[in-house]
Design a protein around this motif. Structure first.
Motif, PDB file in Angstrom:
ATOM      1  N   GLY A  58       0.772  -1.178  -0.009  1.00 53.86           N
ATOM      2  CA  GLY A  58       0.061   0.237  -0.004  1.00 53.86           C
ATOM      3  C   GLY A  58       1.113   1.297  -0.124  1.00 53.86           C
ATOM      4  O   GLY A  58       0.403   2.419  -0.571  1.00 53.86           O
ATOM      5  N   GLU A  59       2.046   1.055   0.526  1.00 54.25           N
ATOM      6  CA  GLU A  59       2.755   2.346   0.717  1.00 54.25           C
ATOM      7  C   GLU A  59       3.595   2.494  -0.564  1.00 54.25           C
ATOM      8  O   GLU A  59       4.107   3.604  -0.971  1.00 54.25           O
ATOM      9  N   ILE A  60       3.868   1.514  -1.321  1.00 48.86           N
ATOM     10  CA  ILE A  60       4.853   1.563  -2.685  1.00 48.86           C
ATOM     11  C   ILE A  60       3.987   1.999  -3.653  1.00 48.86           C
ATOM     12  O   ILE A  60       4.645   2.765  -4.341  1.00 48.86           O
ATOM     13  N   TYR A  61       2.760   1.733  -3.752  1.00 46.97           N
ATOM     14  CA  TYR A  61       1.993   2.304  -4.875  1.00 46.97           C
ATOM     15  C   TYR A  61       1.035   3.472  -4.469  1.00 46.97           C
ATOM     16  O   TYR A  61       0.100   3.446  -4.099  1.00 46.97           O
ATOM     17  N   THR A  62       1.916   4.495  -4.602  1.00 47.35           N
ATOM     18  CA  THR A  62       1.470   5.840  -4.039  1.00 47.35           C
ATOM     19  C   THR A  62       1.041   6.811  -5.232  1.00 47.35           C
ATOM     20  O   THR A  62       1.089   6.309  -6.482  1.00 47.35           O
ATOM     21  N   ALA A  63       0.921   7.953  -5.030  1.00 47.46           N
ATOM     22  CA  ALA A  63       0.520   8.922  -6.203  1.00 47.46           C
ATOM     23  C   ALA A  63       1.923   9.043  -7.118  1.00 47.46           C
ATOM     24  O   ALA A  63       1.648   8.890  -8.220  1.00 47.46           O
ATOM     25  N   PHE A  64       3.130   8.424  -6.629  1.00 48.13           N
ATOM     26  CA  PHE A  64       4.253   8.457  -7.424  1.00 48.13           C
ATOM     27  C   PHE A  64       3.943   7.497  -8.684  1.00 48.13           C
ATOM     28  O   PHE A  64       4.114   7.650  -9.624  1.00 48.13           O
ATOM     29  N   ALA A  65       3.431   6.169  -8.204  1.00 47.09           N
ATOM     30  CA  ALA A  65       3.248   5.051  -9.225  1.00 47.09           C
ATOM     31  C   ALA A  65       2.413   5.500 -10.000  1.00 47.09           C
ATOM     32  O   ALA A  65       2.566   5.088 -11.292  1.00 47.09           O
ATOM     33  N   PHE A  66       1.299   6.080  -9.756  1.00 50.34           N
ATOM     34  CA  PHE A  66       0.114   6.169 -10.623  1.00 50.34           C
ATOM     35  C   PHE A  66       0.643   7.484 -11.480  1.00 50.34           C
ATOM     36  O   PHE A  66       0.283   7.377 -12.832  1.00 50.34           O
ATOM     37  N   LEU A  67       1.019   8.550 -11.052  1.00 52.63           N
ATOM     38  CA  LEU A  67       1.070   9.891 -11.895  1.00 52.63           C
ATOM     39  C   LEU A  67       2.403  10.120 -12.301  1.00 52.63           C
ATOM     40  O   LEU A  67       2.922  10.302 -13.252  1.00 52.63           O
ATOM     41  N   GLY A  68       3.467   9.747 -11.181  1.00 49.67           N
ATOM     42  CA  GLY A  68       4.837  10.136 -11.460  1.00 49.67           C
ATOM     43  C   GLY A  68       5.488   9.252 -12.676  1.00 49.67           C
ATOM     44  O   GLY A  68       6.020   9.796 -13.440  1.00 49.67           O
ATOM     45  N   ALA A  69       5.367   7.877 -12.317  1.00 48.17           N
ATOM     46  CA  ALA A  69       5.973   7.064 -13.467  1.00 48.17           C
ATOM     47  C   ALA A  69       5.192   7.270 -14.882  1.00 48.17           C
ATOM     48  O   ALA A  69       6.163   7.521 -15.902  1.00 48.17           O
ATOM     49  N   SER A  70       4.101   7.725 -15.156  1.00 46.39           N
ATOM     50  CA  SER A  70       3.524   8.147 -16.321  1.00 46.39           C
ATOM     51  C   SER A  70       4.080   9.660 -16.999  1.00 46.39           C
ATOM     52  O   SER A  70       4.297   9.639 -18.080  1.00 46.39           O
ATOM     53  N   GLY A  71       4.055  10.314 -15.680  1.00 45.36           N
ATOM     54  CA  GLY A  71       4.716  11.840 -16.189  1.00 45.36           C
ATOM     55  C   GLY A  71       6.163  11.611 -16.770  1.00 45.36           C
ATOM     56  O   GLY A  71       6.618  12.284 -17.542  1.00 45.36           O
ATOM     57  N   TRP A  72       6.844  10.728 -15.987  1.00 52.72           N
ATOM     58  CA  TRP A  72       8.364  10.667 -16.360  1.00 52.72           C
ATOM     59  C   TRP A  72       8.297   9.911 -17.844  1.00 52.72           C
ATOM     60  O   TRP A  72       9.280  10.311 -18.519  1.00 52.72           O
ATOM     61  N   ALA A  73       7.812   9.021 -17.795  1.00 55.19           N
ATOM     62  CA  ALA A  73       7.650   8.419 -19.314  1.00 55.19           C
ATOM     63  C   ALA A  73       7.352   9.476 -20.285  1.00 55.19           C
ATOM     64  O   ALA A  73       8.096   9.273 -21.346  1.00 55.19           O
ATOM     65  N   TYR A  74       6.239  10.296 -20.196  1.00 59.48           N
ATOM     66  CA  TYR A  74       5.893  11.435 -21.201  1.00 59.48           C
ATOM     67  C   TYR A  74       6.958  12.150 -21.133  1.00 59.48           C
ATOM     68  O   TYR A  74       7.248  12.722 -22.507  1.00 59.48           O
ATOM     69  N   ALA A  75       7.633  12.703 -20.007  1.00 60.19           N
ATOM     70  CA  ALA A  75       8.649  13.791 -20.435  1.00 60.19           C
ATOM     71  C   ALA A  75      10.114  13.371 -20.679  1.00 60.19           C
ATOM     72  O   ALA A  75      10.771  14.010 -21.352  1.00 60.19           O
ATOM     73  N   ARG A  76      10.293  12.163 -20.195  1.00 61.82           N
ATOM     74  CA  ARG A  76      11.885  11.629 -20.086  1.00 61.82           C
ATOM     75  C   ARG A  76      12.322  10.453 -20.824  1.00 61.82           C
ATOM     76  O   ARG A  76      13.467  10.281 -21.130  1.00 61.82           O
ATOM     77  N   GLY A  77      11.369   9.557 -21.143  1.00 64.30           N
ATOM     78  CA  GLY A  77      11.490   8.513 -21.909  1.00 64.30           C
ATOM     79  C   GLY A  77      12.247   7.343 -21.175  1.00 64.30           C
ATOM     80  O   GLY A  77      12.151   7.005 -20.110  1.00 64.30           O
ATOM     81  N   GLY A  78      13.558   7.063 -21.890  1.00 64.50           N
ATOM     82  CA  GLY A  78      14.323   5.802 -21.134  1.00 64.50           C
ATOM     83  C   GLY A  78      14.638   5.798 -19.802  1.00 64.50           C
ATOM     84  O   GLY A  78      14.485   4.785 -19.197  1.00 64.50           O
ATOM     85  N   PRO A  79      15.093   6.754 -18.964  1.00 65.35           N
ATOM     86  CA  PRO A  79      15.371   7.019 -17.785  1.00 65.35           C
ATOM     87  C   PRO A  79      14.324   6.387 -16.952  1.00 65.35           C
ATOM     88  O   PRO A  79      14.682   5.957 -15.759  1.00 65.35           O
ATOM     89  N   THR A  80      13.307   6.508 -17.238  1.00 62.93           N
ATOM     90  CA  THR A  80      12.034   5.901 -16.540  1.00 62.93           C
ATOM     91  C   THR A  80      12.248   4.387 -16.014  1.00 62.93           C
ATOM     92  O   THR A  80      11.694   3.945 -15.072  1.00 62.93           O
ATOM     93  N   PHE A  81      12.841   3.915 -17.002  1.00 62.24           N
ATOM     94  CA  PHE A  81      12.799   2.427 -16.676  1.00 62.24           C
ATOM     95  C   PHE A  81      13.622   1.858 -15.676  1.00 62.24           C
ATOM     96  O   PHE A  81      13.367   0.979 -15.100  1.00 62.24           O
ATOM     97  N   TYR A  82      14.194   3.013 -14.849  1.00 61.89           N
ATOM     98  CA  TYR A  82      15.175   2.483 -13.776  1.00 61.89           C
ATOM     99  C   TYR A  82      14.079   2.260 -12.521  1.00 61.89           C
ATOM    100  O   TYR A  82      14.292   1.360 -11.718  1.00 61.89           O
TER     101      TYR A  82
END
Lengths: 493, 65
Positions: A58-82
């Motif tokens: 429950g703590e791992i899947y936070t706002a970050f997982a939901f919005l941050g990961a998609s935001g990074w993919a949208y803006a940054r591409g490859g580095p998101t895969f870390y």
């Protein structure tokens, strides 16, 4: 019913029902004269396998997982895969650390991370220092959840409800169930949230690329053709290259269990066996993080106008494609993803302050009853602080989190070597911690994160950890003959 | 047994961190995802198997001890 009304109505239902669900454990106990502090803060130390697993997840899947990961993919591409890499490694680290912490916690009645430090090094001051640093890094994390929530509700109401009232309403509710039920409230709500979130994330992660490009592979082919190199390192960035990913993976995998609220959770397990068992199955949860990335990449190809806030990629693409009630469901899941971790963070931060800062500086032992009353009051105060931070200093989600990670990772030598290394000393712990934190703050405030050295771009937290560790070991070795080694006491079970 | 534990602990780190310089490429797409992403996802499974191995060794030791 208009799209707007139905979306808002659904979110509202989600938020209300979770709040009520979270209040139930506290209500049940109030008939017996209220929850005891140990029940409230560490769930009475009897969480079995599944409940503990859900709290962790429950703590791992936070706002970050939901919005941050998609935001990074949208803006940054490859580095998101870390992001796909560090979780599993962190559980491997946790496989060793958590079962070592849990019995110590049970035996000496520890409830927080500074409790553990104070115990390991027999030093009140070091405990207070750890607590203060912990709070300083938990607050941005709490703010991250708030900001995410504000963004979600703003999008779902099609701009009708602005961020500030949205955050106010939802966080009043979080504060309410934490105030009443503590950790048990967080755990019961986490179960509901996880199921809904995983379903929503997987559905959109598969549906959106398939809808536009025929398959996930088709979407990546199209993206690679449109933006060659975007999907490898450094992708859409200048300096998030191979060395940055490697150093960041080190920082995040070692720092993961150094977040103060995770210590609280390992103390809430029935026995070390529960923690070992969880470590086996938690990594598989990480695969779900790919799905929000797929949404972000699809949004980059599909959305006509570039987004001002990349973190909104997920919500915007759903808003454009689906009727209001679907947006409401997604927003509801997202809102829970912000609220529940926020509840846990509030609880941990309030315990840190009450027990380890207020209680220790006061110089007298607080009774459990006083602690409980105070901790609940601090929950309300912290909610107010985090709200003002989120309103007046909004920031991009991930940057905040990375700062926090760099900071808490500096606890690693102190906690882990304190548990396992016979020659660890108090002076070593002080020196390492101070060197590490000064470097983190210096590098990040000096805009030197990532730090360019010898053709590499290293994560600031990694550089700080390196010097922290060297200092810790060197000073410990120099002082260990003069002082009784600390860790003997910790293993004295 | 100790050696087995060290190896099982090292493999995921080498896979996920040590190999990054050698897997930083988009093509070939594996199962539809870029190669670097695929490598990271495979790392999750590798890690799962290794922790499973550690758990197996430890629970056997606990039963024997």
């Amino acid at each position: 019913m208009s799209d707007q009304t139905s979306a808002l109505l659904i979110i509202f239902l989600f938020v209300i029902s979770v709040t009520i669900l979270g209040m139930i454990p506290g209500m049940r106990d109030s008939t017996k004269g209220g929850m005891k502090l140990e029940d409230w803060a560490v769930g009475g130390r009897n969480f079995g396998r599944w409940l503990n697993w859900f709290i962790l997840a429950g703590e791992i899947y936070t706002a970050f997982a939901f919005l941050g990961a998609s935001g990074w993919a949208y803006a940054r591409g490859g580095p998101t895969f870390y992001i796909l890499g560090y979780g599993a490694l962190a559980y491997l680290v946790g496989y060793y650390i958590l079962p070592a912490m849990s019995p110590v916690g049970r035996k000496y009645n520890l409830m927080t991370q500074p409790d553990l430090i104070e115990h390991l090094y027999s030093s009140k001051t070091l405990g207070i220092l750890t607590a203060v640093i912990g709070i300083a890094f938990l607050l941005p994390y709490l703010q991250l959840q708030l900001t995410g929530l504000g963004l979600i509700i703003e999008t779902c109401s099609y701009g009708q409800i602005t961020r500030v009232p949205a955050m106010l309403i939802a966080f009043t509710m979080v504060a309410a169930f934490v105030y009443l039920s503590g950790l048990k409230g967080v755990a019961t709500t986490a179960v509901v949230k996880d199921v809904i979130m995983i379903v929503a994330i997987m559905f959109f992660g598969i549906y959106l690329p398939t809808h536009y490009f025929g398959s996930i592979g088709g979407m990546f082919e199209a993206l690679d053709a449109a933006k060659p190199g975007f999907l490898s390192l450094p992708g859409g960035t200048k300096n998030l290259d191979v060395s940055w990913v490697m150093s960041t993976l080190v920082v995040t995998s070692l720092g993961f269990y150094m977040w103060p609220h995770f210590a609280t959770n390992s103390f809430s397990a029935k026995n070390p066996e529960v923690l070992r068992h969880n470590a086996v199955y938690l990594p598989l949860y990480q695969i779900c993080l790919l799905f929000p990335m797929l949404v972000g990449f699809t949004a980059l190809l599909v959305l006509a106008t570039p987004l001002k806030t990349p973190d909104m990629a997920f919500m915007v693409i759903v808003q454009q494609l689906f009727p209001g009630w679907v947006l409401g469901l997604v927003g509801g899941a997202g809102a829970l993803a912000c609220m529940i971790p926020a509840g846990d963070l509030l609880l941990s931060t309030s315990m840190l302050f009450t027990r380890n800062v207020y209680g220790r500086t006061l110089g007298k032992e607080l009774t459990a009853h006083e602690q409980g009353r105070m901790a609940r009051f601090v929950v309300l105060a912290l909610t107010a602080i985090a709200l003002s931070l989120a309103i007046f200093l909004p920031n991009m989600l991930v940057n905040l989190l990375l700062t926090g990670y760099s900071g808490v990772t500096q606890f690693f030598p102190m906690i882990v070597l304190g548990l396992f290394w016979k020659k660890a000393t108090r002076i070593g712990a002080y020196s390492g911690l101070i060197v590490g934190e000064i470097l983190v703050f210096g590098l990040i405030l000096g805009k030197l994160d990532p730090l360019a050295v010898g053709g590499m771009n290293l994560n600031a937290g990694f550089v700080a950890l390196f010097f922290n560790l060297i200092t810790y070991v060197a000073v410990s070795l120099a002082t260990c003959s003069a002082e009784h080694p600390v860790s003997a006491k910790a293993r004295d079970l | 047994m100790m050696l087995a534990k060290i190896i099982l602990t090292a493999i995921p780190f080498i896979w996920t961190i040590g190999m990054v310089p050698f897997v930083n490429q988009v093509k070939p797409l594996v199962l539809g995802v870029p190669f670097f992403a695929f490598w990271m996802i495979a790392g999750i499974f590798v890690c799962f198997l290794c922790i499973h191995g550690l758990y197996y060794i430890d629970s056997k030791k606990n039963r024997a001890g």
